[in-house]
Motif scaffolding. Structure first.
Motif, PDB file in Angstrom:
ATOM      1  N   MET A  39       0.835  -1.198   0.000  1.00 54.29           N
ATOM      2  CA  MET A  39       0.000   0.000   0.000  1.00 54.29           C
ATOM      3  C   MET A  39       0.870   1.249   0.000  1.00 54.29           C
ATOM      4  O   MET A  39       1.776   1.387   0.815  1.00 54.29           O
ATOM      5  N   LYS A  40       0.594   2.140  -0.934  1.00 53.92           N
ATOM      6  CA  LYS A  40       1.400   3.348  -1.088  1.00 53.92           C
ATOM      7  C   LYS A  40       0.709   4.542  -0.422  1.00 53.92           C
ATOM      8  O   LYS A  40      -0.500   4.733  -0.567  1.00 53.92           O
ATOM      9  N   VAL A  41       1.516   5.335   0.289  1.00 54.80           N
ATOM     10  CA  VAL A  41       0.987   6.441   1.071  1.00 54.80           C
ATOM     11  C   VAL A  41       1.506   7.772   0.536  1.00 54.80           C
ATOM     12  O   VAL A  41       2.702   7.930   0.276  1.00 54.80           O
ATOM     13  N   LEU A  42       0.601   8.743   0.388  1.00 48.54           N
ATOM     14  CA  LEU A  42       0.962  10.128   0.084  1.00 48.54           C
ATOM     15  C   LEU A  42       0.983  10.882   1.401  1.00 48.54           C
ATOM     16  O   LEU A  42      -0.009  10.876   2.146  1.00 48.54           O
ATOM     17  N   PHE A  43       2.104  11.521   1.716  1.00 45.33           N
ATOM     18  CA  PHE A  43       2.255  12.219   2.997  1.00 45.33           C
ATOM     19  C   PHE A  43       2.266  13.722   2.778  1.00 45.33           C
ATOM     20  O   PHE A  43       2.978  14.230   1.908  1.00 45.33           O
ATOM     21  N   LEU A  44       1.490  14.454   3.599  1.00 41.17           N
ATOM     22  CA  LEU A  44       1.447  15.911   3.533  1.00 41.17           C
ATOM     23  C   LEU A  44       1.826  16.471   4.899  1.00 41.17           C
ATOM     24  O   LEU A  44       1.169  16.175   5.906  1.00 41.17           O
ATOM     25  N   GLY A  45       2.892  17.269   4.947  1.00 45.46           N
ATOM     26  CA  GLY A  45       3.327  17.858   6.210  1.00 45.46           C
ATOM     27  C   GLY A  45       4.408  18.888   5.971  1.00 45.46           C
ATOM     28  O   GLY A  45       5.042  18.901   4.914  1.00 45.46           O
ATOM     29  N   SER A  46       4.637  19.746   6.959  1.00 47.13           N
ATOM     30  CA  SER A  46       5.610  20.830   6.783  1.00 47.13           C
ATOM     31  C   SER A  46       6.472  21.098   8.006  1.00 47.13           C
ATOM     32  O   SER A  46       7.609  21.542   7.873  1.00 47.13           O
ATOM     33  N   SER A  47       5.966  20.849   9.195  1.00 45.72           N
ATOM     34  CA  SER A  47       6.621  21.285  10.424  1.00 45.72           C
ATOM     35  C   SER A  47       7.570  20.242  11.003  1.00 45.72           C
ATOM     36  O   SER A  47       7.732  19.145  10.474  1.00 45.72           O
ATOM     37  N   HIS A  48       8.175  20.602  12.141  1.00 47.57           N
ATOM     38  CA  HIS A  48       9.023  19.653  12.877  1.00 47.57           C
ATOM     39  C   HIS A  48       8.192  18.462  13.338  1.00 47.57           C
ATOM     40  O   HIS A  48       8.647  17.304  13.274  1.00 47.57           O
ATOM     41  N   PHE A  49       6.976  18.721  13.791  1.00 49.68           N
ATOM     42  CA  PHE A  49       6.055  17.648  14.172  1.00 49.68           C
ATOM     43  C   PHE A  49       5.863  16.687  13.002  1.00 49.68           C
ATOM     44  O   PHE A  49       5.938  15.458  13.173  1.00 49.68           O
ATOM     45  N   SER A  50       5.628  17.229  11.813  1.00 51.21           N
ATOM     46  CA  SER A  50       5.424  16.410  10.612  1.00 51.21           C
ATOM     47  C   SER A  50       6.638  15.542  10.310  1.00 51.21           C
ATOM     48  O   SER A  50       6.507  14.363   9.968  1.00 51.21           O
ATOM     49  N   LYS A  51       7.810  16.145  10.425  1.00 52.01           N
ATOM     50  CA  LYS A  51       9.042  15.427  10.114  1.00 52.01           C
ATOM     51  C   LYS A  51       9.224  14.208  11.007  1.00 52.01           C
ATOM     52  O   LYS A  51       9.621  13.129  10.557  1.00 52.01           O
ATOM     53  N   ILE A  52       8.917  14.358  12.303  1.00 51.18           N
ATOM     54  CA  ILE A  52       9.057  13.239  13.235  1.00 51.18           C
ATOM     55  C   ILE A  52       8.053  12.137  12.902  1.00 51.18           C
ATOM     56  O   ILE A  52       8.385  10.949  12.921  1.00 51.18           O
ATOM     57  N   VAL A  53       6.806  12.531  12.588  1.00 53.18           N
ATOM     58  CA  VAL A  53       5.787  11.549  12.197  1.00 53.18           C
ATOM     59  C   VAL A  53       6.242  10.785  10.961  1.00 53.18           C
ATOM     60  O   VAL A  53       6.163   9.551  10.907  1.00 53.18           O
ATOM     61  N   LEU A  54       6.728  11.509   9.951  1.00 52.56           N
ATOM     62  CA  LEU A  54       7.199  10.886   8.717  1.00 52.56           C
ATOM     63  C   LEU A  54       8.359   9.936   8.982  1.00 52.56           C
ATOM     64  O   LEU A  54       8.403   8.810   8.462  1.00 52.56           O
ATOM     65  N   GLU A  55       9.300  10.374   9.789  1.00 54.09           N
ATOM     66  CA  GLU A  55      10.465   9.538  10.104  1.00 54.09           C
ATOM     67  C   GLU A  55      10.033   8.244  10.787  1.00 54.09           C
ATOM     68  O   GLU A  55      10.542   7.158  10.478  1.00 54.09           O
ATOM     69  N   LYS A  56       9.081   8.337  11.712  1.00 61.67           N
ATOM     70  CA  LYS A  56       8.584   7.149  12.405  1.00 61.67           C
ATOM     71  C   LYS A  56       7.877   6.204  11.435  1.00 61.67           C
ATOM     72  O   LYS A  56       8.040   4.972  11.516  1.00 61.67           O
ATOM     73  N   MET A  57       7.113   6.760  10.508  1.00 62.56           N
ATOM     74  CA  MET A  57       6.428   5.936   9.509  1.00 62.56           C
ATOM     75  C   MET A  57       7.428   5.157   8.656  1.00 62.56           C
ATOM     76  O   MET A  57       7.243   3.970   8.381  1.00 62.56           O
ATOM     77  N   LEU A  58       8.502   5.822   8.251  1.00 63.86           N
ATOM     78  CA  LEU A  58       9.527   5.156   7.448  1.00 63.86           C
ATOM     79  C   LEU A  58      10.228   4.066   8.250  1.00 63.86           C
ATOM     80  O   LEU A  58      10.530   2.984   7.727  1.00 63.86           O
ATOM     81  N   GLU A  59      10.484   4.342   9.541  1.00 62.13           N
ATOM     82  CA  GLU A  59      11.095   3.332  10.411  1.00 62.13           C
ATOM     83  C   GLU A  59      10.211   2.096  10.522  1.00 62.13           C
ATOM     84  O   GLU A  59      10.715   0.975  10.654  1.00 62.13           O
ATOM     85  N   ARG A  60       8.912   2.320  10.462  1.00 59.71           N
ATOM     86  CA  ARG A  60       7.960   1.211  10.572  1.00 59.71           C
ATOM     87  C   ARG A  60       7.747   0.492   9.247  1.00 59.71           C
ATOM     88  O   ARG A  60       6.954  -0.447   9.157  1.00 59.71           O
ATOM     89  N   GLY A  61       8.434   0.948   8.203  1.00 57.89           N
ATOM     90  CA  GLY A  61       8.333   0.267   6.908  1.00 57.89           C
ATOM     91  C   GLY A  61       7.165   0.700   6.050  1.00 57.89           C
ATOM     92  O   GLY A  61       6.825   0.026   5.068  1.00 57.89           O
TER      93      GLY A  61
END
Length: 305
Positions: free
Chosen positions: A1-23
């Protein structure tokens, strides 16, 4: 399943990083355009864009999402995730695929732009993260998952990091559940909703007719982004960290204690000590060091707002 991510802030960056860590397979990232920043007004990328480029991820910068719907239709994705993007998502975008949001509060409380700061400012002991379906009205969509978080004296940046880390794990769980067909939605109680907007510079002015707790909470909530301050004889003192020292010092309300070792100011029901503030040079220094160079402030009254 492919995900489109929308974010801009430091909060967003941490969420994105965690998602990538989770595969999680993030096929593309959309963020805000570069904006002028700092004294030189040089164009600066969002943290999300810098992170995406560093990781070699596909990233697009759209100022107004509604003008780029055809481009978004060409992106290969099955679901979109938004976390502190900074734009209202148009109905044309929401009609494409399911869109879920990572929001740092226990909705319906604190819908809007400043949920973390508002929780700290109001002295809440409990906050958390909500994963919800994005709807037309701000933060009004159906709830998918919630998790509470106990605040324990954190300042804004620390709370933001902790909540983003929690949110990244939660949204990853939701994406896995969605892929397996196990996602459920619960409507919000709209009558209990509270809407919070952005804070401005004037919101950071400290009022020493309030309680020590209220002053400490305002500094915790606003010092790191908006800035907190008070004025003495027309001089603006920027405050970065304070402590409630009620009962330890006998200080009159709105008056700086005549004590060279402790930068203490009286308030409604006690006193607060300025632990860290900014010198005229812009350097962060201890309250004690500040007083060493500004003995003339001792026993002065705070200017009224």
């Amino acid at each position: 399943m492919k995900v489109l991510f929308l974010g801009s802030s430091h909060f967003s960056k941490i969420v994105l990083e965690k998602m990538l860590e989770r595969g999680i397979d993030v096929s593309c990232i959309i963020t805000q355009p570069d904006r002028p920043s700092g004294r030189g007004h040089k164009l600066a990328q969002t943290e999300v864009k810098s992170f995406a480029i560093e990781r070699g991820l596909s990233v697009k910068t759209f100022d107004k999402l509604r003008l780029h719907i055809d481009e978004i239709k060409d992106i290969d994705f099955d679901i979109s995730v938004v976390a502190s993007f900074g734009q209202i998502l148009p109905d044309e975008f929401l009609a494409l695929k399911l869109c879920i949001n990572v929001h740092p509060s226990i909705l319906p409380k604190y819908r809007g732009a400043s949920p973390i700061q508002s929780a700290i400012l109001n002295g809440d002991e409990l906050t958390g993260v909500t994963i919800m379906k994005v709807a037309h009205e701000v933060d009004s969509g159906d709830i998918i998952k919630q998790k509470e978080f106990v605040l324990n004296g954190e300042y804004y940046h620390e709370a933001e990091e902790k909540l983003a880390d929690i949110g990244g794990d939660m949204v990853s769980d939701v994406l896995e559940e969605y892929q397996n067909g196990h996602i459920t939605f619960t409507k919000q109680d709209h009558e209990k909703a509270t809407l919070v907007g952005k804070f401005c510079k004037e919101d950071g002015r400290l009022d020493f007719s309030l309680s020590a707790k209220a002053i400490v909470n305002r500094v915790r909530a606003l010092s790191q982004e908006v800035g907190t301050y008070f004025v003495v004889d027309g001089n603006v003192i920027k405050v970065e960290k304070v402590a409630d020292v009620s009962g330890q010092f006998d200080a009159k309300p709105n008056e700086i204690l005549n004590d060279k070792k402790h930068f203490v100011i009286g308030c409604k029901d006690g006193a607060v000590e300025v632990l860290v503030c900014k010198a005229p040079s812009g350097k962060s220094i201890s309250g004690r060091d500040f007083l060493n160079g500004h003995n003339d402030f001792l026993a002065k009254r705070i200017d009224n707002a």
